[in-house]
Design a protein around this motif. Sequence first.
Motif, PDB file in Angstrom:
ATOM      1  N   ASP A 248       0.804  -1.223   0.000  1.00 22.99           N
ATOM      2  CA  ASP A 248       0.000   0.000   0.000  1.00 22.99           C
ATOM      3  C   ASP A 248       0.836   1.272   0.000  1.00 22.99           C
ATOM      4  OD1 ASP A 248       0.971  -0.367   2.528  1.00 22.99           O
ATOM      5  OD2 ASP A 248      -0.916   0.028   3.565  1.00 22.99           O
ATOM      6  N   ASP A 249       2.178   1.145  -0.074  1.00 24.99           N
ATOM      7  CA  ASP A 249       3.055   2.311  -0.145  1.00 24.99           C
ATOM      8  C   ASP A 249       3.278   2.663  -1.620  1.00 24.99           C
ATOM      9  OD1 ASP A 249       4.928   4.286   0.114  1.00 24.99           O
ATOM     10  OD2 ASP A 249       6.296   3.149   1.401  1.00 24.99           O
ATOM     11  N   LEU A 250       2.273   3.274  -2.213  1.00 27.86           N
ATOM     12  CA  LEU A 250       2.289   3.504  -3.660  1.00 27.86           C
ATOM     13  C   LEU A 250       3.406   4.461  -4.080  1.00 27.86           C
ATOM     14  CD1 LEU A 250      -1.532   3.797  -4.421  1.00 27.86           C
ATOM     15  CD2 LEU A 250      -0.081   1.765  -4.383  1.00 27.86           C
ATOM     16  N   ALA A 251       3.699   5.453  -3.236  1.00 20.34           N
ATOM     17  CA  ALA A 251       4.746   6.416  -3.597  1.00 20.34           C
ATOM     18  C   ALA A 251       6.100   5.730  -3.723  1.00 20.34           C
ATOM     19  CB  ALA A 251       4.803   7.534  -2.543  1.00 20.34           C
ATOM     20  N   THR A 252       6.413   4.847  -2.777  1.00 21.37           N
ATOM     21  CA  THR A 252       7.693   4.133  -2.828  1.00 21.37           C
ATOM     22  C   THR A 252       7.720   3.157  -3.992  1.00 21.37           C
ATOM     23  OG1 THR A 252       7.871   4.333  -0.428  1.00 21.37           O
ATOM     24  CG2 THR A 252       9.325   2.756  -1.482  1.00 21.37           C
ATOM     25  N   LEU A 253       6.589   2.498  -4.265  1.00 18.13           N
ATOM     26  CA  LEU A 253       6.529   1.591  -5.407  1.00 18.13           C
ATOM     27  C   LEU A 253       6.802   2.344  -6.707  1.00 18.13           C
ATOM     28  CD1 LEU A 253       3.376  -0.584  -4.547  1.00 18.13           C
ATOM     29  CD2 LEU A 253       5.757  -1.312  -4.472  1.00 18.13           C
ATOM     30  N   ALA A 255       8.442   5.191  -7.013  1.00 15.82           N
ATOM     31  CA  ALA A 255       9.830   5.665  -7.010  1.00 15.82           C
ATOM     32  C   ALA A 255      10.792   4.542  -7.403  1.00 15.82           C
ATOM     33  CB  ALA A 255      10.186   6.212  -5.629  1.00 15.82           C
ATOM     34  N   ALA A 256      10.416   3.290  -7.064  1.00 14.33           N
ATOM     35  CA  ALA A 256      11.265   2.141  -7.405  1.00 14.33           C
ATOM     36  C   ALA A 256      11.032   1.663  -8.836  1.00 14.33           C
ATOM     37  CB  ALA A 256      10.998   0.997  -6.428  1.00 14.33           C
ATOM     38  N   GLY A 257      10.087   2.296  -9.547  1.00 16.27           N
ATOM     39  CA  GLY A 257       9.823   1.914 -10.930  1.00 16.27           C
ATOM     40  C   GLY A 257       9.034   0.637 -11.087  1.00 16.27           C
ATOM     41  N   ILE A 258       8.271   0.252 -10.062  1.00 17.96           N
ATOM     42  CA  ILE A 258       7.506  -0.996 -10.111  1.00 17.96           C
ATOM     43  C   ILE A 258       6.354  -0.859 -11.104  1.00 17.96           C
ATOM     44  CG2 ILE A 258       6.056  -2.580  -8.773  1.00 17.96           C
ATOM     45  CD1 ILE A 258       8.968  -2.711  -7.973  1.00 17.96           C
ATOM     46  N   ASP A 259       6.189  -1.856 -11.925  1.00 13.86           N
ATOM     47  CA  ASP A 259       5.077  -1.908 -12.876  1.00 13.86           C
ATOM     48  C   ASP A 259       3.818  -2.308 -12.103  1.00 13.86           C
ATOM     49  OD1 ASP A 259       3.218  -2.378 -14.841  1.00 13.86           O
ATOM     50  OD2 ASP A 259       4.548  -3.588 -16.115  1.00 13.86           O
ATOM     51  N   ARG A 260       3.051  -1.317 -11.649  1.00 14.33           N
ATOM     52  CA  ARG A 260       1.895  -1.589 -10.784  1.00 14.33           C
ATOM     53  C   ARG A 260       0.775  -2.306 -11.527  1.00 14.33           C
ATOM     54  NH1 ARG A 260      -0.859   2.668  -8.212  1.00 14.33           N
ATOM     55  NH2 ARG A 260       0.301   4.463  -8.959  1.00 14.33           N
ATOM     56  N   VAL A 261       0.625  -2.040 -12.819  1.00 18.03           N
ATOM     57  CA  VAL A 261      -0.414  -2.712 -13.603  1.00 18.03           C
ATOM     58  C   VAL A 261      -0.144  -4.216 -13.636  1.00 18.03           C
ATOM     59  CG1 VAL A 261      -1.459  -2.950 -15.884  1.00 18.03           C
ATOM     60  CG2 VAL A 261      -0.889  -0.676 -14.990  1.00 18.03           C
ATOM     61  N   ARG A 262       1.098  -4.573 -13.949  1.00 15.83           N
ATOM     62  CA  ARG A 262       1.460  -6.005 -13.997  1.00 15.83           C
ATOM     63  C   ARG A 262       1.322  -6.634 -12.621  1.00 15.83           C
ATOM     64  NH1 ARG A 262       1.008 -10.290 -15.177  1.00 15.83           N
ATOM     65  NH2 ARG A 262       2.551 -11.853 -15.716  1.00 15.83           N
ATOM     66  N   SER A 295      13.515  -5.626  -6.207  1.00 15.85           N
ATOM     67  CA  SER A 295      14.708  -5.914  -7.009  1.00 15.85           C
ATOM     68  C   SER A 295      14.384  -6.220  -8.466  1.00 15.85           C
ATOM     69  CB  SER A 295      15.462  -7.106  -6.402  1.00 15.85           C
ATOM     70  OG  SER A 295      14.686  -8.294  -6.495  1.00 15.85           O
ATOM     71  N   ARG A 296      13.091  -6.318  -8.803  1.00 11.78           N
ATOM     72  CA  ARG A 296      12.705  -6.697 -10.160  1.00 11.78           C
ATOM     73  C   ARG A 296      11.518  -5.846 -10.595  1.00 11.78           C
ATOM     74  NH1 ARG A 296      12.006 -12.847  -9.807  1.00 11.78           N
ATOM     75  NH2 ARG A 296      10.273 -12.514 -11.222  1.00 11.78           N
ATOM     76  N   PRO A 297      11.768  -4.567 -10.931  1.00  8.34           N
ATOM     77  CA  PRO A 297      10.664  -3.625 -11.172  1.00  8.34           C
ATOM     78  C   PRO A 297       9.791  -3.957 -12.378  1.00  8.34           C
ATOM     79  CG  PRO A 297      12.781  -2.614 -11.681  1.00  8.34           C
ATOM     80  CD  PRO A 297      13.081  -3.905 -10.987  1.00  8.34           C
TER      81      PRO A 297
END
Length: 550
Positions: A248-253, A255-262, A295-297
């Motif tokens: 639920d920490d969307l800002a950090t996700l 910032a880390a370049g996480i593909d939230r859709v996937r 580690s795997r954005p």
Amino acid sequence: MRSLPRLLRIAAVIVRYRLDDVIDESHRFRLLRWARLVVRRAPAEVAALPRGKRLVLALTELGPIFVKFGQILSTRRDLLPADIADQLTALQDRVAPFPGAQARAAIESSLGAGIAERYAQFDEKPLASASIAQVHAAQLPDGREVVVKVLRPDIHARIESDIDLLRSLGEIVERVHPRADKIRPLAVVAEIETTLRNELDLQREGANASLLRRNFLDSDDLYVPEVIWSHTHVGVLTLERVRGIPVDDLATLDAAGIDRVRLAEKGVQLFYTEVFRDNFFHADAHAGNIWVDASRPQNPRFIVLDFGIMGTLPEKDQYWLAENFLALFSQDYKRIAELHLRAGWMPADVRMDELESAIRTICEPYFTRPLSEISLAEVVVKLFQMAQRYQLTLQPQLILMQKTLLNIEGVGRLLHPEIDIWATARPVLERIWQKQRGPKMFLKRLRQRVPEWLAAAPDMPQLMHSYLDQVTSGSLQLHIASEDLRKLEANSRRSARIAVPLVLGATLAICAVLLQILDSQVPRWSGVSIGAAGLALGAVVGFIAAFRSR
């Protein structure tokens, strides 16, 4: 009488947060009204809050065990109004930590050795503290970083005391509530007691984690920390230390370049994989127990924590649920009604056309919306609520699955508000279910069951002869319990379809074995009797026919 002061304090908290208004709705138990004269009422800003939030505040004030009680009760959405159930899922089980020295002593007592003998380092300051246990960072002698979960020193006595109190409250509700026969408060308390006792066994939690890890070993979608069994006991659980970003920490996700859709799509897919492929699912999947591997954005995966509450389904319920989901995806309301009746979830005297109409009334309005706006969990909840009007009593496993679906869908929409739950879920379930009912799985199950059938097969002809003899002579006696009567009509045709091919298949299998072993004069090919092979083929056909009739 020892619980009387505690009971009075509960009554005071109920009144303070104006929850007595909710109890008054029953028009049966108005004793709490007298407490209003002496108990200070909540401030106006608290009184203005929705009743679900007021209940959360009251449970938090009553203490950690009642917080845990609220969390467990949130899984019983069949008993609670939706607004209250939604608020209870937000309860955070965080309490003040107990001293690190006590944690050290408890670990040493459980493992039967000093901390220095088992761990190269041990941090007495806890990483997290909850009502049942708290977690400390440590390091093994080989250098691996781990976390150590240890039960609170006084937890057994506190749970016994609070369970007794909850049982007393359940008895009061049983007597005064007008819908006590539907709510079954004592059964709910018993369910909560079982869950709490299971959470007191950290070795059981370790076994849950170990099985889930095995199911997703080398997975790109889910990581489960390894259990260190040499440092685990009933009162202590040692796990590989993992690091990640709270889901639920969307800002950090971001910032880390996480593909939230996937990631959101994977979350929905994981639910169906756990429930319908493995039949073993994490049933406490709120945001606090789910992290994301940073580690795997571009190909992100979840990290799951806390394995105290896991869910499984009876094989037959798993089948009926999968078929219901597939029918729902196809908007086949008649099929859904038929499945509810065939599963035995509904009384046999319910009219099919009436049930189909009720299901259509619930579902059809949803399909006027774009698929991305349809909540599958919401549809399932409303279907279960409708079914209760037809005297459906849900099993705890089904309710746990329903609550998990709500949690997972909530996480998916948190990560990607526009996610199309239906488009994401349907191909996954179809693929899993096709594989689960396909030839390979059939042969696997056949290999598992053939030894049992062969062991029973020699008795089958005599049993069938005895049964037919009793039928023809009129001496057959039936001993039917009331539960059997309720299910007899639904099951009789199915049983008949299964029995004949199963007996035939077993008889042919016996003949094939006997022919192969005893008759050395018949033609053979590579040492196999041709006649025995033909009989065995006939037996397989019989078993397939019986299996498909299930």
